[in-house]
Design a protein around this motif. Structure first.
Motif, PDB file in Angstrom:
ATOM      1  N   ILE A  33     -77.895   0.968  52.122  1.00  0.00           N
ATOM      2  CA  ILE A  33     -76.972   0.183  52.949  1.00  0.00           C
ATOM      3  C   ILE A  33     -77.626  -0.183  54.276  1.00  0.00           C
ATOM      4  CG2 ILE A  33     -74.794   0.266  54.233  1.00  0.00           C
ATOM      5  CD1 ILE A  33     -73.703   2.027  51.938  1.00  0.00           C
ATOM      6  N   ARG A  34     -78.306   0.778  54.883  1.00  0.00           N
ATOM      7  CA  ARG A  34     -78.971   0.500  56.159  1.00  0.00           C
ATOM      8  C   ARG A  34     -80.049  -0.569  56.000  1.00  0.00           C
ATOM      9  NH1 ARG A  34     -79.455   6.845  58.074  1.00  0.00           N
ATOM     10  NH2 ARG A  34     -77.438   6.937  59.170  1.00  0.00           N
ATOM     11  N   GLY A  35     -80.732  -0.559  54.859  1.00  0.00           N
ATOM     12  CA  GLY A  35     -81.791  -1.530  54.653  1.00  0.00           C
ATOM     13  C   GLY A  35     -81.299  -2.882  54.178  1.00  0.00           C
ATOM     14  N   GLY A  36     -80.257  -2.884  53.336  1.00  0.00           N
ATOM     15  CA  GLY A  36     -79.797  -4.126  52.738  1.00  0.00           C
ATOM     16  C   GLY A  36     -78.633  -4.793  53.428  1.00  0.00           C
ATOM     17  N   TYR A  37     -77.849  -4.003  54.182  1.00  0.00           N
ATOM     18  CA  TYR A  37     -76.660  -4.542  54.847  1.00  0.00           C
ATOM     19  C   TYR A  37     -76.603  -4.027  56.285  1.00  0.00           C
ATOM     20  CZ  TYR A  37     -75.295  -5.535  50.030  1.00  0.00           C
ATOM     21  OH  TYR A  37     -75.275  -5.984  48.733  1.00  0.00           O
ATOM     22  N   PRO A  38     -77.491  -4.494  57.140  1.00  0.00           N
ATOM     23  CA  PRO A  38     -77.578  -3.957  58.502  1.00  0.00           C
ATOM     24  C   PRO A  38     -76.345  -4.218  59.363  1.00  0.00           C
ATOM     25  CG  PRO A  38     -78.933  -5.923  58.260  1.00  0.00           C
ATOM     26  CD  PRO A  38     -78.500  -5.543  56.884  1.00  0.00           C
ATOM     27  N   ASP A  39     -75.504  -5.203  58.976  1.00  0.00           N
ATOM     28  CA  ASP A  39     -74.310  -5.489  59.766  1.00  0.00           C
ATOM     29  C   ASP A  39     -73.115  -4.624  59.380  1.00  0.00           C
ATOM     30  OD1 ASP A  39     -74.372  -6.780  57.330  1.00  0.00           O
ATOM     31  OD2 ASP A  39     -73.021  -8.381  57.960  1.00  0.00           O
ATOM     32  N   VAL A  40     -73.251  -3.813  58.331  1.00  0.00           N
ATOM     33  CA  VAL A  40     -72.186  -2.883  57.956  1.00  0.00           C
ATOM     34  C   VAL A  40     -72.131  -1.741  58.960  1.00  0.00           C
ATOM     35  CG1 VAL A  40     -71.520  -1.131  56.264  1.00  0.00           C
ATOM     36  CG2 VAL A  40     -72.177  -3.403  55.495  1.00  0.00           C
ATOM     37  N   ARG A  41     -70.923  -1.395  59.379  1.00  0.00           N
ATOM     38  CA  ARG A  41     -70.750  -0.226  60.254  1.00  0.00           C
ATOM     39  C   ARG A  41     -70.700   1.010  59.354  1.00  0.00           C
ATOM     40  NH1 ARG A  41     -66.046  -1.207  64.563  1.00  0.00           N
ATOM     41  NH2 ARG A  41     -67.240   0.430  65.618  1.00  0.00           N
ATOM     42  N   LEU A  42     -71.718   1.844  59.461  1.00  0.00           N
ATOM     43  CA  LEU A  42     -71.894   2.956  58.536  1.00  0.00           C
ATOM     44  C   LEU A  42     -71.652   4.291  59.230  1.00  0.00           C
ATOM     45  CD1 LEU A  42     -72.832   4.067  55.765  1.00  0.00           C
ATOM     46  CD2 LEU A  42     -75.176   3.968  56.643  1.00  0.00           C
ATOM     47  N   ILE A  43     -70.797   5.098  58.625  1.00  0.00           N
ATOM     48  CA  ILE A  43     -70.585   6.480  59.056  1.00  0.00           C
ATOM     49  C   ILE A  43     -71.108   7.370  57.936  1.00  0.00           C
ATOM     50  CG2 ILE A  43     -68.893   8.243  59.659  1.00  0.00           C
ATOM     51  CD1 ILE A  43     -67.045   6.024  60.628  1.00  0.00           C
ATOM     52  N   ALA A  44     -72.127   8.154  58.210  1.00  0.00           N
ATOM     53  CA  ALA A  44     -72.736   9.019  57.202  1.00  0.00           C
ATOM     54  C   ALA A  44     -72.359  10.472  57.501  1.00  0.00           C
ATOM     55  CB  ALA A  44     -74.255   8.850  57.198  1.00  0.00           C
ATOM     56  N   ASN A  45     -71.421  11.002  56.751  1.00  0.00           N
ATOM     57  CA  ASN A  45     -70.992  12.384  56.943  1.00  0.00           C
ATOM     58  C   ASN A  45     -71.992  13.352  56.317  1.00  0.00           C
ATOM     59  OD1 ASN A  45     -68.563  11.742  58.290  1.00  0.00           O
ATOM     60  ND2 ASN A  45     -67.498  11.416  56.348  1.00  0.00           N
ATOM     61  N   ARG A  46     -72.183  14.475  56.976  1.00  0.00           N
ATOM     62  CA  ARG A  46     -73.093  15.492  56.451  1.00  0.00           C
ATOM     63  C   ARG A  46     -72.455  16.293  55.334  1.00  0.00           C
ATOM     64  NH1 ARG A  46     -76.135  18.109  61.795  1.00  0.00           N
ATOM     65  NH2 ARG A  46     -77.128  16.157  62.500  1.00  0.00           N
ATOM     66  N   ASP A  47     -71.128  16.331  55.322  1.00  0.00           N
ATOM     67  CA  ASP A  47     -70.398  17.068  54.297  1.00  0.00           C
ATOM     68  C   ASP A  47     -69.419  16.133  53.612  1.00  0.00           C
ATOM     69  OD1 ASP A  47     -71.519  19.692  54.970  1.00  0.00           O
ATOM     70  OD2 ASP A  47     -70.300  19.535  56.796  1.00  0.00           O
ATOM     71  N   ASN A  48     -68.993  16.520  52.408  1.00  0.00           N
ATOM     72  CA  ASN A  48     -67.978  15.761  51.699  1.00  0.00           C
ATOM     73  C   ASN A  48     -66.618  16.114  52.300  1.00  0.00           C
ATOM     74  OD1 ASN A  48     -66.409  14.323  49.948  1.00  0.00           O
ATOM     75  ND2 ASN A  48     -66.999  15.471  48.113  1.00  0.00           N
ATOM     76  N   THR A  49     -66.138  15.284  53.191  1.00  0.00           N
ATOM     77  CA  THR A  49     -64.915  15.586  53.932  1.00  0.00           C
ATOM     78  C   THR A  49     -63.647  15.246  53.167  1.00  0.00           C
ATOM     79  OG1 THR A  49     -64.935  13.390  54.972  1.00  0.00           O
ATOM     80  CG2 THR A  49     -66.092  15.173  56.126  1.00  0.00           C
ATOM     81  N   GLY A  50     -63.780  14.548  52.039  1.00  0.00           N
ATOM     82  CA  GLY A  50     -62.614  14.155  51.273  1.00  0.00           C
ATOM     83  C   GLY A  50     -62.199  12.721  51.560  1.00  0.00           C
ATOM     84  N   PHE A  51     -61.384  12.173  50.674  1.00  0.00           N
ATOM     85  CA  PHE A  51     -60.971  10.776  50.751  1.00  0.00           C
ATOM     86  C   PHE A  51     -60.178  10.474  52.012  1.00  0.00           C
ATOM     87  CE2 PHE A  51     -58.179   7.198  49.782  1.00  0.00           C
ATOM     88  CZ  PHE A  51     -59.023   6.307  49.158  1.00  0.00           C
ATOM     89  N   ALA A  52     -59.200  11.321  52.327  1.00  0.00           N
ATOM     90  CA  ALA A  52     -58.325  11.050  53.464  1.00  0.00           C
ATOM     91  C   ALA A  52     -59.088  11.085  54.785  1.00  0.00           C
ATOM     92  CB  ALA A  52     -57.172  12.057  53.488  1.00  0.00           C
ATOM     93  N   VAL A  53     -59.869  12.120  54.993  1.00  0.00           N
ATOM     94  CA  VAL A  53     -60.619  12.251  56.240  1.00  0.00           C
ATOM     95  C   VAL A  53     -61.577  11.083  56.418  1.00  0.00           C
ATOM     96  CG1 VAL A  53     -62.334  13.629  57.491  1.00  0.00           C
ATOM     97  CG2 VAL A  53     -60.434  14.764  56.341  1.00  0.00           C
ATOM     98  N   ALA A  54     -62.302  10.746  55.361  1.00  0.00           N
ATOM     99  CA  ALA A  54     -63.293   9.676  55.450  1.00  0.00           C
ATOM    100  C   ALA A  54     -62.644   8.329  55.773  1.00  0.00           C
ATOM    101  CB  ALA A  54     -64.073   9.585  54.139  1.00  0.00           C
ATOM    102  N   ASN A  55     -61.555   8.014  55.098  1.00  0.00           N
ATOM    103  CA  ASN A  55     -60.895   6.739  55.373  1.00  0.00           C
ATOM    104  C   ASN A  55     -60.271   6.711  56.756  1.00  0.00           C
ATOM    105  OD1 ASN A  55     -60.827   4.666  53.034  1.00  0.00           O
ATOM    106  ND2 ASN A  55     -60.599   6.645  52.011  1.00  0.00           N
TER     107      ASN A  55
END
Length: 294
Positions: A33-55
């Motif tokens: 994503i960082r290489g192919g879509y640089p305009d995307v706002r990316l949040i990269a979590n270190r842990d699997n926080t779950g669907f609700a937290v991530a959204n």
């Protein structure tokens, strides 16, 4: 990546932003994503926080007047943003809407239009009675199988894989309940949206394909556990106080029974290899959540 590519092909008359929240995936998604879509706002979590937290993380930084929750294991049609935003603009009383959701084999993802899982609706669904009487509204309160998937109508709840929500609605009811990890949060959100007086609508004038990470017949224990825990959390939060001890006990026992049967069934496929979904994530244990803000 297929999901992002399909969003970028969208034909729209408005501007939108894309926020991707990656829940600790290990398949190279973040780098791609960082290489192919640089305009995307990316949040990269270190842990699997779950669907609700991530959204919720994505919604917290979003600027749009609408929020679209969109799973990474989906592919959208080029007209979908224009069609769905147009519907919401014409119907300001609607707090949320969803499109038709198709599985890779062409069948309907029945989660895209549902009723609330009341004790009776859950019983008819969980023990197959709704399948025995597919045309009877009484027995199809949950999946609404008696209603045509090609017609449009108000529903109780949509699926979190594609849910378009009005900004004012979110400001009023709040984000997803983080008590839920990866199931049930979409139903809970819709419940709160309707409680606040907003409408929810199924609008099948466009569609997405949902790969659902479901090519693996055997599911990780985490998925089975969270699926059934979500049932317990939702009932405890919204229905337990409305019913007596007999009904509540029946619900708890029903969930326990279904959980046990799911574990037994899952063990039958222990020797079979897991296949990856089209998005490259195994059975949604680590899944990238994409959100489009318009």
């Amino acid at each position: 990546m297929d999901c992002l590519a399909s969003v970028y092909k969208s034909l729209t008359s408005f501007q939108y932003e894309i926020i991707v929240v990656d829940n600790a995936s290990h398949d190279g998604s973040v780098e791609a994503i960082r290489g192919g879509y640089p305009d995307v706002r990316l949040i990269a979590n270190r842990d699997n926080t779950g669907f609700a937290v991530a959204n919720n993380q994505g919604m917290d930084i979003a600027k749009g007047r609408y929020i679209l929750l969109l799973n990474s294991d989906t592919v959208v049609q080029t007209d979908i943003l224009e069609v769905m935003i147009g519907f919401m603009d014409r119907h300001p009383e609607m707090g949320a809407s969803g499109c038709k959701v198709i599985l890779p084999d062409g069948s309907l993802d029945k989660a895209c239009k549902r009723g609330f899982p009341t004790p009776s609706a859950s019983f008819y669904y969980a023990f197959g009675i709704s399948q025995m009487f597919p045309d009877r509204p009484k027995f199809n309160q949950y999946q609404l199988g008696h209603l045509s998937p090609d017609d449009e109508y108000p529903v109780d709840c949509l699926v979190g894989a594609f849910m378009l929500v009005r900004r004012e609605t979110i400001d009023q009811v709040g984000g997803l309940d983080e008590t839920f990890f990866m199931y049930g949060e979409d139903i809970d959100w819709c419940y709160r949206i309707k409680e606040a007086g907003w409408g929810i609508y199924y609008y099948p004038r466009t569609y997405i394909v949902h790969y659902k990470g479901a090519s693996a017949r055997r599911k990780p224990m985490k998925i089975i556990y969270e699926f059934h825990r979500a049932m317990w959390v939702f009932h405890r939060k919204h229905y337990a106080k409305r019913y007596g001890i007999f009904t509540n006990t029946a619900v708890w026992l029903g969930i326990a029974l279904k959980f046990s049967l799911s574990l037994i069934s899952n063990k039958l496929f222990r020797s079979g290899p897991q296949k990856k979904s089209a998005s490259g994530h195994k059975a949604a244990v680590h899944e990238t959540s994409s959100e489009v803000k318009t």
